[in-house]
Design a protein around this motif. Structure first.
Motif, PDB file in Angstrom:
ATOM      1  N   LEU A  49      26.503  52.108  36.142  1.00  0.00           N
ATOM      2  CA  LEU A  49      27.297  51.200  36.972  1.00  0.00           C
ATOM      3  C   LEU A  49      26.796  51.195  38.417  1.00  0.00           C
ATOM      4  O   LEU A  49      26.875  50.179  39.109  1.00  0.00           O
ATOM      5  CB  LEU A  49      28.772  51.613  36.920  1.00  0.00           C
ATOM      6  N   SER A  50      26.267  52.301  38.862  1.00  0.00           N
ATOM      7  CA  SER A  50      25.772  52.416  40.240  1.00  0.00           C
ATOM      8  C   SER A  50      24.537  51.562  40.498  1.00  0.00           C
ATOM      9  O   SER A  50      24.173  51.330  41.654  1.00  0.00           O
ATOM     10  CB  SER A  50      25.445  53.875  40.560  1.00  0.00           C
ATOM     11  N   ALA A  51      23.904  51.075  39.420  1.00  0.00           N
ATOM     12  CA  ALA A  51      22.708  50.251  39.582  1.00  0.00           C
ATOM     13  C   ALA A  51      23.043  48.762  39.652  1.00  0.00           C
ATOM     14  O   ALA A  51      22.151  47.933  39.810  1.00  0.00           O
ATOM     15  CB  ALA A  51      21.738  50.506  38.422  1.00  0.00           C
ATOM     16  N   ARG A  98      34.927  33.645  42.996  1.00  0.00           N
ATOM     17  CA  ARG A  98      36.302  34.125  42.957  1.00  0.00           C
ATOM     18  C   ARG A  98      36.571  35.085  44.098  1.00  0.00           C
ATOM     19  O   ARG A  98      35.791  35.978  44.372  1.00  0.00           O
ATOM     20  CB  ARG A  98      36.558  34.816  41.620  1.00  0.00           C
ATOM     21  N   ARG A  99      37.714  34.898  44.768  1.00  0.00           N
ATOM     22  CA  ARG A  99      38.072  35.770  45.885  1.00  0.00           C
ATOM     23  C   ARG A  99      39.353  36.554  45.618  1.00  0.00           C
ATOM     24  O   ARG A  99      39.590  37.592  46.227  1.00  0.00           O
ATOM     25  CB  ARG A  99      38.242  34.941  47.165  1.00  0.00           C
ATOM     26  N   TYR A 100      40.218  36.035  44.749  1.00  0.00           N
ATOM     27  CA  TYR A 100      41.510  36.665  44.511  1.00  0.00           C
ATOM     28  C   TYR A 100      41.625  37.112  43.058  1.00  0.00           C
ATOM     29  O   TYR A 100      41.253  36.379  42.142  1.00  0.00           O
ATOM     30  CB  TYR A 100      42.649  35.695  44.841  1.00  0.00           C
ATOM     31  N   PHE A 101      42.130  38.321  42.869  1.00  0.00           N
ATOM     32  CA  PHE A 101      42.364  38.856  41.534  1.00  0.00           C
ATOM     33  C   PHE A 101      43.827  39.279  41.443  1.00  0.00           C
ATOM     34  O   PHE A 101      44.288  40.100  42.242  1.00  0.00           O
ATOM     35  CB  PHE A 101      41.447  40.054  41.249  1.00  0.00           C
ATOM     36  N   ASP A 102      44.539  38.726  40.477  1.00  0.00           N
ATOM     37  CA  ASP A 102      45.946  39.048  40.298  1.00  0.00           C
ATOM     38  C   ASP A 102      46.083  40.549  40.055  1.00  0.00           C
ATOM     39  O   ASP A 102      45.531  41.077  39.090  1.00  0.00           O
ATOM     40  CB  ASP A 102      46.499  38.271  39.097  1.00  0.00           C
ATOM     41  N   PRO A 103      46.807  41.262  40.927  1.00  0.00           N
ATOM     42  CA  PRO A 103      46.898  42.718  40.787  1.00  0.00           C
ATOM     43  C   PRO A 103      47.540  43.174  39.481  1.00  0.00           C
ATOM     44  O   PRO A 103      47.160  44.195  38.916  1.00  0.00           O
ATOM     45  CB  PRO A 103      47.740  43.145  41.999  1.00  0.00           C
ATOM     46  N   VAL A 104      48.518  42.399  38.982  1.00  0.00           N
ATOM     47  CA  VAL A 104      49.170  42.768  37.724  1.00  0.00           C
ATOM     48  C   VAL A 104      48.191  42.655  36.559  1.00  0.00           C
ATOM     49  O   VAL A 104      48.068  43.562  35.725  1.00  0.00           O
ATOM     50  CB  VAL A 104      50.403  41.869  37.458  1.00  0.00           C
ATOM     51  N   LYS A 105      47.448  41.546  36.521  1.00  0.00           N
ATOM     52  CA  LYS A 105      46.485  41.355  35.436  1.00  0.00           C
ATOM     53  C   LYS A 105      45.320  42.330  35.550  1.00  0.00           C
ATOM     54  O   LYS A 105      44.769  42.772  34.529  1.00  0.00           O
ATOM     55  CB  LYS A 105      45.989  39.908  35.439  1.00  0.00           C
ATOM     56  N   MET A 106      44.941  42.653  36.785  1.00  0.00           N
ATOM     57  CA  MET A 106      43.872  43.633  36.960  1.00  0.00           C
ATOM     58  C   MET A 106      44.309  44.992  36.441  1.00  0.00           C
ATOM     59  O   MET A 106      43.545  45.709  35.786  1.00  0.00           O
ATOM     60  CB  MET A 106      43.472  43.739  38.427  1.00  0.00           C
ATOM     61  N   GLU A 107      45.546  45.357  36.705  1.00  0.00           N
ATOM     62  CA  GLU A 107      46.056  46.643  36.228  1.00  0.00           C
ATOM     63  C   GLU A 107      46.110  46.673  34.703  1.00  0.00           C
ATOM     64  O   GLU A 107      45.804  47.704  34.079  1.00  0.00           O
ATOM     65  CB  GLU A 107      47.447  46.902  36.821  1.00  0.00           C
ATOM     66  N   GLN A 108      46.472  45.542  34.104  1.00  0.00           N
ATOM     67  CA  GLN A 108      46.481  45.456  32.643  1.00  0.00           C
ATOM     68  C   GLN A 108      45.078  45.645  32.082  1.00  0.00           C
ATOM     69  O   GLN A 108      44.884  46.340  31.073  1.00  0.00           O
ATOM     70  CB  GLN A 108      47.051  44.103  32.200  1.00  0.00           C
ATOM     71  N   LEU A 109      44.092  45.022  32.736  1.00  0.00           N
ATOM     72  CA  LEU A 109      42.706  45.169  32.286  1.00  0.00           C
ATOM     73  C   LEU A 109      42.236  46.611  32.465  1.00  0.00           C
ATOM     74  O   LEU A 109      41.539  47.155  31.593  1.00  0.00           O
ATOM     75  CB  LEU A 109      41.803  44.207  33.057  1.00  0.00           C
ATOM     76  N   ILE A 110      42.598  47.223  33.566  1.00  0.00           N
ATOM     77  CA  ILE A 110      42.200  48.609  33.808  1.00  0.00           C
ATOM     78  C   ILE A 110      42.748  49.524  32.718  1.00  0.00           C
ATOM     79  O   ILE A 110      42.037  50.398  32.194  1.00  0.00           O
ATOM     80  CB  ILE A 110      42.686  49.071  35.206  1.00  0.00           C
ATOM     81  N   GLN A 111      44.013  49.320  32.349  1.00  0.00           N
ATOM     82  CA  GLN A 111      44.607  50.134  31.283  1.00  0.00           C
ATOM     83  C   GLN A 111      43.902  49.897  29.955  1.00  0.00           C
ATOM     84  O   GLN A 111      43.694  50.832  29.168  1.00  0.00           O
ATOM     85  CB  GLN A 111      46.097  49.805  31.152  1.00  0.00           C
ATOM     86  N   SER A 112      43.511  48.642  29.711  1.00  0.00           N
ATOM     87  CA  SER A 112      42.777  48.321  28.483  1.00  0.00           C
ATOM     88  C   SER A 112      41.420  49.004  28.464  1.00  0.00           C
ATOM     89  O   SER A 112      40.994  49.548  27.432  1.00  0.00           O
ATOM     90  CB  SER A 112      42.605  46.807  28.360  1.00  0.00           C
ATOM     91  N   VAL A 113      40.732  48.994  29.610  1.00  0.00           N
ATOM     92  CA  VAL A 113      39.421  49.638  29.697  1.00  0.00           C
ATOM     93  C   VAL A 113      39.548  51.153  29.509  1.00  0.00           C
ATOM     94  O   VAL A 113      38.711  51.787  28.864  1.00  0.00           O
ATOM     95  CB  VAL A 113      38.744  49.292  31.046  1.00  0.00           C
ATOM     96  N   LYS A 114      40.600  51.733  30.056  1.00  0.00           N
ATOM     97  CA  LYS A 114      40.818  53.170  29.889  1.00  0.00           C
ATOM     98  C   LYS A 114      40.981  53.525  28.412  1.00  0.00           C
ATOM     99  O   LYS A 114      40.530  54.579  27.952  1.00  0.00           O
ATOM    100  CB  LYS A 114      42.057  53.617  30.664  1.00  0.00           C
ATOM    101  N   TYR A 167      33.778  44.533  35.758  1.00  0.00           N
ATOM    102  CA  TYR A 167      33.041  45.415  36.679  1.00  0.00           C
ATOM    103  C   TYR A 167      34.015  46.201  37.556  1.00  0.00           C
ATOM    104  O   TYR A 167      33.891  47.425  37.700  1.00  0.00           O
ATOM    105  CB  TYR A 167      32.099  44.553  37.531  1.00  0.00           C
ATOM    106  N   ARG A 168      34.991  45.513  38.130  1.00  0.00           N
ATOM    107  CA  ARG A 168      35.962  46.171  38.997  1.00  0.00           C
ATOM    108  C   ARG A 168      36.831  47.150  38.199  1.00  0.00           C
ATOM    109  O   ARG A 168      37.177  48.236  38.688  1.00  0.00           O
ATOM    110  CB  ARG A 168      36.837  45.129  39.693  1.00  0.00           C
ATOM    111  N   ALA A 169      37.203  46.748  36.983  1.00  0.00           N
ATOM    112  CA  ALA A 169      38.018  47.631  36.144  1.00  0.00           C
ATOM    113  C   ALA A 169      37.241  48.895  35.776  1.00  0.00           C
ATOM    114  O   ALA A 169      37.795  49.998  35.773  1.00  0.00           O
ATOM    115  CB  ALA A 169      38.462  46.894  34.880  1.00  0.00           C
ATOM    116  N   ALA A 170      35.947  48.735  35.470  1.00  0.00           N
ATOM    117  CA  ALA A 170      35.107  49.887  35.135  1.00  0.00           C
ATOM    118  C   ALA A 170      35.022  50.852  36.313  1.00  0.00           C
ATOM    119  O   ALA A 170      35.103  52.073  36.142  1.00  0.00           O
ATOM    120  CB  ALA A 170      33.711  49.415  34.729  1.00  0.00           C
ATOM    121  N   LYS A 171      34.883  50.320  37.522  1.00  0.00           N
ATOM    122  CA  LYS A 171      34.840  51.168  38.715  1.00  0.00           C
ATOM    123  C   LYS A 171      36.164  51.894  38.916  1.00  0.00           C
ATOM    124  O   LYS A 171      36.199  53.080  39.251  1.00  0.00           O
ATOM    125  CB  LYS A 171      34.513  50.327  39.947  1.00  0.00           C
ATOM    126  N   ALA A 172      37.263  51.155  38.717  1.00  0.00           N
ATOM    127  CA  ALA A 172      38.585  51.751  38.905  1.00  0.00           C
ATOM    128  C   ALA A 172      38.834  52.879  37.904  1.00  0.00           C
ATOM    129  O   ALA A 172      39.551  53.837  38.210  1.00  0.00           O
ATOM    130  CB  ALA A 172      39.667  50.680  38.770  1.00  0.00           C
TER     131      ALA A 172
END
Length: 309
Positions: free
Chosen positions: A31-33, A42-58, A87-92
């Motif tokens: 990921l660091s590469a 895209r400039r805005y990411f819905d925080p609720v949906k991002m959190e859902q994606l993060i939980q899915s990635v986990k 990408y953002r979810a993977a970093k989180a």
């Protein structure tokens, strides 16, 4: 690692898919590469949906490859083309490696794919979607966005006048083809319902971009001519979750009531108090002793004012 080059037309418009997995070289990449491009649709990411994606990635990991391209003259470094939410979810989640598909792409190809990926596959808000469509049209027609907007309005005028002065020109045909390929809406609907969004006041545009209000409500609020009344109505609509009918009712009262100057000012003061109270409930001011003392002093002044009435 191997890379594969394809003609842009092979994958830019494939019914909301980028490239079929069976035809892509797949790799596991650190990921660091991988780096975000300087310009993102895209400039805005819905925080609720991002959190859902993060939980899915986990729980399940990254289920769909990130699309990347090599960065010229920077060995071992890659630019993200599509998949910024993943990408953002993977970093989180603290992932070290992610599955990727690597393609050799020109700047123009990379931008086109990023735009289509966002327009067709992501939950863009109406403003960002409108801006992304205009970027894509400008790229396809090889002109600036102002020229695209001008062409769209000229096409609309031709339709209303039952003429074909512009609408049959090559650029107009190319423009219509893009809308057909995207499958989102017709160009006429885009001109009537989406282009007006970009003329909205900046505070309403900001609320739209951040997902705080729907675009049908924003267009209604924008009809209020008095700037302060409009700002107050926008704040109330967001804080109270007003429906479109409630917003229209308030606008009707503003237009039909024709309050006297002192009544209008009184209404503004009341709306300001409501807005301030709502902000006080949400702010962290109570954790700051200095600010808390200032608030207590102001409250005492208000109490004294009310008692002297």
């Amino acid at each position: 690692m191997t890379t594969k080059r394809r003609n842009l037309k092979d994958f830019v418009f494939e019914s909301s898919q980028t490239v079929s997995e069976s035809q892509q070289p797949v790799s596991i990449m650190a990921l660091s590469a991988i780096f975000l491009p300087s310009k993102q649709p895209r400039r805005y990411f819905d925080p609720v949906k991002m959190e859902q994606l993060i939980q899915s990635v986990k729980e399940y990991g990254i289920l769909e490859n990130l699309l990347i391209r090599p960065i010229p003259d920077q060995d071992g470094q890659y630019e993200l083309v599509a998949g910024e939410r993943r990408y953002r979810a993977a970093k989180a989640c603290g992932l070290v490696e992610v599955p990727v598909t690597i393609l050799e792409l020109t700047d123009s190809e990379a931008i086109s794919i990023a735009l289509v990926e966002n327009i067709q596959r992501e939950d863009l808000n109406p403003v960002e979607e409108t801006e992304a469509v205009l970027q894509l049209l400008a790229l396809r027609l090889q002109c600036i966005q102002d020229e695209v907007v001008s062409l769209l309005y000229r096409m609309q005028n031709d339709v209303s006048r039952l003429t074909d002065n512009v609408i049959s020109q090559p650029k107009a045909e190319s423009l219509k083809a893009v809308f057909n390929e995207l499958g989102l809406m017709g160009w006429e609907s885009f001109v009537s319902n989406r282009l007006p969004l970009l003329k909205l006041p900046e505070d309403i545009l900001d609320a739209l971009r951040s997902g705080k209000i729907e675009y049908t409500k924003s267009r209604a609020i924008a009809r209020v001519k008095n700037e302060q009344l409009r700002k107050n109505l926008l704040a109330e609509a967001i804080a109270s979750g007003l429906s479109l009918n409630q917003i229209k009712e308030r606008i009707s009262n503003l237009n039909n009531g024709k309050p006297k100057q002192d009544e209008s000012e009184s209404a503004l003061v009341k709306q300001r108090i409501t807005s301030i109270l709502d902000q006080v409930q949400k702010t962290k001011v109570w954790s700051n002793q200095k600010k808390q003392k200032q608030l207590e002093k102001l409250l005492s002044q208000i109490e004294n004012l009310l008692e002297s009435d």
